[in-house]
Motif scaffolding. Structure first.
Motif, short mmCIF file in Angstrom:
data_model
loop_
_atom_site.label_atom_id
_atom_site.label_comp_id
_atom_site.label_asym_id
_atom_site.label_seq_id
_atom_site.Cartn_x
_atom_site.Cartn_y
_atom_site.Cartn_z
N LYS A 44 0.82 -1.21 0.00
CA LYS A 44 0.00 0.00 0.00
C LYS A 44 0.86 1.26 0.00
O LYS A 44 0.66 2.18 -0.82
CB LYS A 44 -0.94 -0.04 1.20
N TRP A 45 1.83 1.31 0.92
CA TRP A 45 2.67 2.52 1.05
C TRP A 45 3.46 2.77 -0.24
O TRP A 45 3.47 3.88 -0.77
CB TRP A 45 3.61 2.35 2.24
N GLY A 46 4.12 1.73 -0.75
CA GLY A 46 4.98 1.91 -1.91
C GLY A 46 4.21 2.17 -3.19
O GLY A 46 4.65 2.95 -4.05
N HIS A 47 3.08 1.50 -3.37
CA HIS A 47 2.27 1.71 -4.58
C HIS A 47 1.75 3.14 -4.64
O HIS A 47 1.77 3.77 -5.71
CB HIS A 47 1.12 0.71 -4.59
N LEU A 48 1.31 3.66 -3.52
CA LEU A 48 0.83 5.04 -3.49
C LEU A 48 1.98 6.03 -3.68
O LEU A 48 1.81 7.08 -4.31
CB LEU A 48 0.09 5.32 -2.18
N LYS A 49 3.14 5.71 -3.16
CA LYS A 49 4.32 6.57 -3.37
C LYS A 49 4.61 6.71 -4.86
O LYS A 49 4.87 7.82 -5.36
CB LYS A 49 5.53 5.99 -2.64
N GLU A 50 4.58 5.60 -5.59
CA GLU A 50 4.82 5.64 -7.03
C GLU A 50 3.74 6.44 -7.75
O GLU A 50 4.02 7.19 -8.69
CB GLU A 50 4.89 4.22 -7.59
N LEU A 51 2.49 6.28 -7.30
CA LEU A 51 1.39 7.05 -7.88
C LEU A 51 1.62 8.54 -7.70
O LEU A 51 1.47 9.33 -8.65
CB LEU A 51 0.07 6.64 -7.22
N HIS A 52 1.99 8.95 -6.48
CA HIS A 52 2.21 10.37 -6.21
C HIS A 52 3.32 10.94 -7.10
O HIS A 52 3.18 12.03 -7.66
CB HIS A 52 2.59 10.58 -4.74
N ALA A 53 4.41 10.19 -7.20
CA ALA A 53 5.54 10.66 -8.01
C ALA A 53 5.13 10.82 -9.47
O ALA A 53 5.51 11.80 -10.14
CB ALA A 53 6.71 9.69 -7.88
N THR A 54 4.35 9.87 -9.97
CA THR A 54 3.93 9.94 -11.37
C THR A 54 3.02 11.14 -11.61
O THR A 54 3.18 11.87 -12.60
CB THR A 54 3.21 8.64 -11.78
N ILE A 55 2.05 11.34 -10.73
CA ILE A 55 1.13 12.48 -10.89
C ILE A 55 1.89 13.80 -10.77
O ILE A 55 1.64 14.74 -11.54
CB ILE A 55 -0.02 12.38 -9.88
N LYS A 56 2.81 13.88 -9.82
CA LYS A 56 3.58 15.12 -9.67
C LYS A 56 4.41 15.44 -10.92
O LYS A 56 4.62 16.61 -11.26
CB LYS A 56 4.50 15.02 -8.45
N SER A 57 4.84 14.38 -11.64
CA SER A 57 5.61 14.62 -12.86
C SER A 57 4.75 15.24 -13.96
O SER A 57 5.28 15.75 -14.96
CB SER A 57 6.23 13.31 -13.36
N CYS A 58 3.43 15.20 -13.77
CA CYS A 58 2.50 15.78 -14.75
C CYS A 58 1.95 17.13 -14.28
O CYS A 58 0.97 17.63 -14.86
CB CYS A 58 1.31 14.85 -14.98
N SER A 59 2.50 17.70 -13.24
CA SER A 59 1.89 18.86 -12.59
C SER A 59 1.60 20.01 -13.54
O SER A 59 0.53 20.62 -13.48
CB SER A 59 2.78 19.35 -11.44
N LYS A 60 2.53 20.32 -14.43
CA LYS A 60 2.34 21.50 -15.29
C LYS A 60 1.12 21.37 -16.20
O LYS A 60 0.24 22.24 -16.19
CB LYS A 60 3.60 21.77 -16.10
N PRO A 61 1.00 20.30 -16.98
CA PRO A 61 -0.21 20.20 -17.81
C PRO A 61 -1.48 20.00 -16.97
O PRO A 61 -2.55 20.50 -17.36
CB PRO A 61 0.06 19.00 -18.71
N LEU A 62 -1.38 19.30 -15.84
CA LEU A 62 -2.57 19.09 -15.01
C LEU A 62 -3.10 20.41 -14.47
O LEU A 62 -4.31 20.63 -14.42
CB LEU A 62 -2.25 18.15 -13.85
N LEU A 63 -2.22 21.28 -14.04
CA LEU A 63 -2.64 22.51 -13.38
C LEU A 63 -2.89 23.66 -14.35
O LEU A 63 -3.71 24.53 -14.06
CB LEU A 63 -1.59 22.93 -12.35
N TYR A 64 -2.20 23.66 -15.48
CA TYR A 64 -2.29 24.81 -16.37
C TYR A 64 -2.79 24.45 -17.77
O TYR A 64 -2.95 25.33 -18.62
CB TYR A 64 -0.92 25.50 -16.48
N GLY A 65 -3.05 23.19 -18.00
CA GLY A 65 -3.48 22.78 -19.33
C GLY A 65 -4.98 22.75 -19.50
O GLY A 65 -5.75 22.93 -18.55
N THR A 66 -5.39 22.49 -20.72
CA THR A 66 -6.79 22.32 -21.06
C THR A 66 -7.10 20.83 -21.09
O THR A 66 -6.37 20.04 -21.69
CB THR A 66 -7.11 22.94 -22.42
N GLN A 67 -8.20 20.45 -20.45
CA GLN A 67 -8.55 19.03 -20.38
C GLN A 67 -9.52 18.66 -21.50
O GLN A 67 -10.49 19.38 -21.77
CB GLN A 67 -9.18 18.68 -19.04
N THR A 68 -9.24 17.54 -22.13
CA THR A 68 -10.13 16.96 -23.12
C THR A 68 -10.47 15.54 -22.70
O THR A 68 -9.58 14.76 -22.37
CB THR A 68 -9.47 16.92 -24.51
N THR A 69 -11.75 15.22 -22.70
CA THR A 69 -12.18 13.86 -22.38
C THR A 69 -12.56 13.15 -23.66
O THR A 69 -13.42 13.63 -24.41
CB THR A 69 -13.37 13.88 -21.40
#
Length: 703
Positions: free
Chosen positions: A337-362
């Motif tokens: 649980k601890w390690g899997h979530l750690k990897e998730l956090h790191a991956t999402i943080k690597s996307c911070s710029k488009p996530l926070l400032y980009g335009t979302q398309t579904t």
């Protein structure tokens, strides 16, 4: 195989630019010193943030444990530590405050600050939290005319006074972000939306008052209300659930961000209940989905649960709290649980710029598959490919084929290569082992003290009715005696005894001898004990020991809850309204015989081969070598409370089995900080007939 559909649905937090311009002109970004927010996220020092938070409650561990817990949270890529403030712990008596030891909130927050993390402070001051009486001090119950959590002046006076005290304490220590401190969010009230309708016309005005009162305290940081769809501006409404990516209605204003204040990493356990085990994959999937739908703050409840020391747990809740969290009860890392979530956090943080400032398309990829794509420039891109179905699928995205496991999300930081899939766990699992260090199997090691069974003549508190246990005991003890005299004139020695109780446990004694026991369950507010008892001709002394296993912690009108005996019949005759004598607590509690000084106030005896109910057991032991967590294996006992060196380490109830016939909890945590190298005093109050000769002192290892 699912092929890409060309239908594109554009969604973004500023999805209507005209509306956004109007809202910005009329409302603007909400400023709180160094912390602001808009419709996308919290803004700290001028920067939008995606934040991962973990709940760690300071009184459920010890100050000596805090640094290590925070270090492990930080290593798990946690940005924020979230905690409640425990009103009844800090103000057990009106106007008398305690912020020492495990109660040292300022020390806890400064430790978080020292390690470079933020804080979310959930003041409440009603908190629920599986904490006795929902964190409200019981003395509130005795204030004339009070109605908790309502548009009720007596309650609002007390709530505002305590909230202001905590806020001013934080300000005095310069702990708000607006002062350079770590606190970036505060919370007022707690999940009030679940009970608001019960208060009718007194509900909504209370919500508005609470929000206005909190904002008026000028913390310099935003306030939130969880599970409160009608949270007034500028307070942010937030989500508590296991699935906020699908169940959250969203912010009640386009100018507020999507915040998830409780993502339950398992679920609270109760005596007699089976544990709920939530997988790392399920947690990760729901977190990724929430972020994909413009969420920007996720808090794990709990990241470390800890221990419900003393009598702090609410009704029927076990002593170990959220032991299945990423950090277990003892602060050990629980994998994967601890390690899997750690990897998730790191991956999402690597996307911070488009996530926070980009335009979302579904983009629809199939009947149960879709892509959430974020682009802030021709080069900054991130994609979340979701398969919500129950089967593996192969999908095409941007002319590349991807395999998606069932119920999973693949994260592509550059919209091309998969960096993380929520269902694919690469972290090895670990297991926890208990190794016996000391066996208390010698009768010579134990001393015993038999608790006296009081009768009517021994009591000074009298009434011609059955008194409510909560308002009479006032949370000073789990126990209250109900005693009366009964004259038996029938030639038949066997008589029917019927008792209706709203306590949790009941023991009946006839002339000092145990005549029967019964208990309720978490799903029942009352239970009936029916026994055939043996009476002697003439006068009989009947004594009932009613025990609560924590006080209720949730629901409307908490001040109206009652406990203890409600009706009593002997031989079919109702004796409810006759002369009763009462004693709050046990004599051993009053004398504090679980402490070194109190132990000398009674005559301890040698241990005999047989065990009897309502017996105190005492022994001493040396601390095991090393730094591994120390636990007491009480698997041979029945029900009671345990103390080590005068510190309550919680209630145990081994005899209340789960549906599969096992005990809810056998091992009970003894923090090393309360241990001496030698001569530690162990005292156990056993209500039933447990066997102390099979108790062991163990240490905990992970492999």
């Amino acid at each position: 195989m699912v092929v890409l559909h060309q239908k594109v649905v554009v969604e973004r937090w500023w999805r209507c630019s005209f509306l956004a311009l109007i809202l910005t002109a009329s409302l603007g970004a909400v400023h709180g010193g160094d912390v602001t927010y808009d419709g996308r996220s919290l803004i700290i020092d001028g920067q939008h943030k995606i934040l991962f938070s973990g709940s760690i409650h300071y009184p459920r561990s010890t100050p000596e444990m805090w640094p290590n817990l925070i270090v492990k949270a930080k290593e798990g890529r946690i940005d924020v530590i979230q905690t409640y403030v425990f009103w009844n712990l800090h103000e057990p008596h009106q106007g008398q405050y305690d912020f020492s030891g495990r109660r040292d909130l300022v020390r806890f927050i400064k430790e978080i600050q020292a390690q470079g993390l933020y804080v979310t402070l959930r003041i409440g001051p009603y908190i629920e939290s599986e904490w006795t009486y929902g964190g409200l001090p019981l003395w509130l119950h005795d204030i004339p005319g009070i109605v908790f959590r309502s548009d009720n002046q007596p309650f609002k006076i007390q709530m505002q006074r305590f909230t202001a005290k905590i806020v001013n304490m934080m300000k005095s220590a310069n702990l708000y972000a607006s002062q350079g401190g770590p606190i970036i969010l505060s919370q007022i009230e707690n999940e009030y939306g679940t009970v608001e309708s019960s208060f009718h016309e007194k509900g909504l005005p209370y919500v508005r008052w609470a929000a206005q009162m909190a904002v008026g305290l000028q913390t310099g940081v935003p306030w939130v209300m969880c599970k409160q769809d009608d949270a007034p501006n500028p307070v942010i409404n937030t989500c508590n659930s296991m699935q906020c990516g699908t169940k959250f209605k969203g912010p009640n204003s386009p100018n507020k961000p999507s915040l998830w204040t409780e993502n339950w990493t398992s679920f609270v356990e109760v005596f007699g209940g089976k544990p709920y085990l939530r997988s790392a994959q399920d947690i990760a999937y729901n977190v990724a989905l929430f972020i994909a739908k413009n969420g920007s703050y996720v808090n794990y409840y709990m990241y470390h649960g800890g221990t419900n020391f003393d009598r702090s747990a609410s009704a029927y809740v076990i002593t170990a709290y959220y032991d299945q969290a990423p950090l277990d009860e003892y602060g050990l890392i629980r994998q994967p649980k601890w390690g899997h979530l750690k990897e998730l956090h790191a991956t999402i943080k690597s996307c911070s710029k488009p996530l926070l400032y980009g335009t979302q398309t579904t983009i629809s990829l199939g009947p149960q598959q879709q892509a959430y794509v974020f682009k802030s420039s021709s080069t900054d891109c991130a994609a979340f490919l979701e398969n919500s179905g129950d089967m593996d699928v192969k999908i095409q995205f941007q002319n590349i084929w991807y395999q998606l496991p069932p119920k999973s999300i693949s994260i592509l930081p550059g919209c091309k290569n998969v960096a993380f899939n929520t269902a694919k766990v690469t972290v090895p699992s670990n297991t926890r082992e208990m190794k016996s260090q000391i066996q208390f199997n010698s009768a010579e090691k134990w001393k015993v003290y038999r608790e006296a069974i009081p009768n009517l003549d021994d009591t000074s508190l009298r009434a011609n009715i059955l008194l409510d246990q909560i308002s009479t005991a006032k949370d000073t003890s789990d126990y209250m005696w109900y005693t009366f005299r009964f004259y038996h004139n029938s030639p038949n020695a066997q008589s029917a005894l019927s008792v209706l109780s709203q306590g949790h446990v009941l023991h009946a004694f006839i002339n000092g001898v145990l005549a029967g026991s019964a208990h309720g369950s978490p799903g029942d507010k009352s239970f009936i004990m029916e026994n055939n008892v043996k009476l002697t001709p003439g006068r009989n002394y009947i004594s009932f020991l009613s025990a609560t296993v924590g006080l209720p912690n949730s629901g409307a009108y908490l001040e109206r809850r009652v406990a203890g005996l409600r009706s009593v019949k002997v031989q079919g005759r109702d004796v409810t309204n006759q002369s009763w004598g009462y004693q709050v607590g046990l004599l051993g509690e009053k004398l504090q015989i679980y402490t070194a000084s109190g132990s000398s106030k009674v005559q301890w005896e040698s241990f005999q081969s047989s065990t009897k109910p309502l017996t105190w057991y005492q022994t001493t032991f040396d601390a095991p070598e090393g730094n591994n967590p120390v636990v007491l294996n009480l698997g041979s006992m029945g029900k009671g409370i345990t103390w080590v060196n005068g510190q309550g380490i919680g209630r145990y109830w081994v005899s209340f089995h789960t549906p599969d016939g096992t005990s809810s909890q056998n091992w009970y945590h003894i923090p090393r900080s309360i241990l001496k190298s030698t001569g530690n005093l162990l005292v156990i109050l056993e209500e039933e007939s447990g066997n102390p000769l099979e108790i062991t002192l163990d240490t905990v290892y992970t492999t």
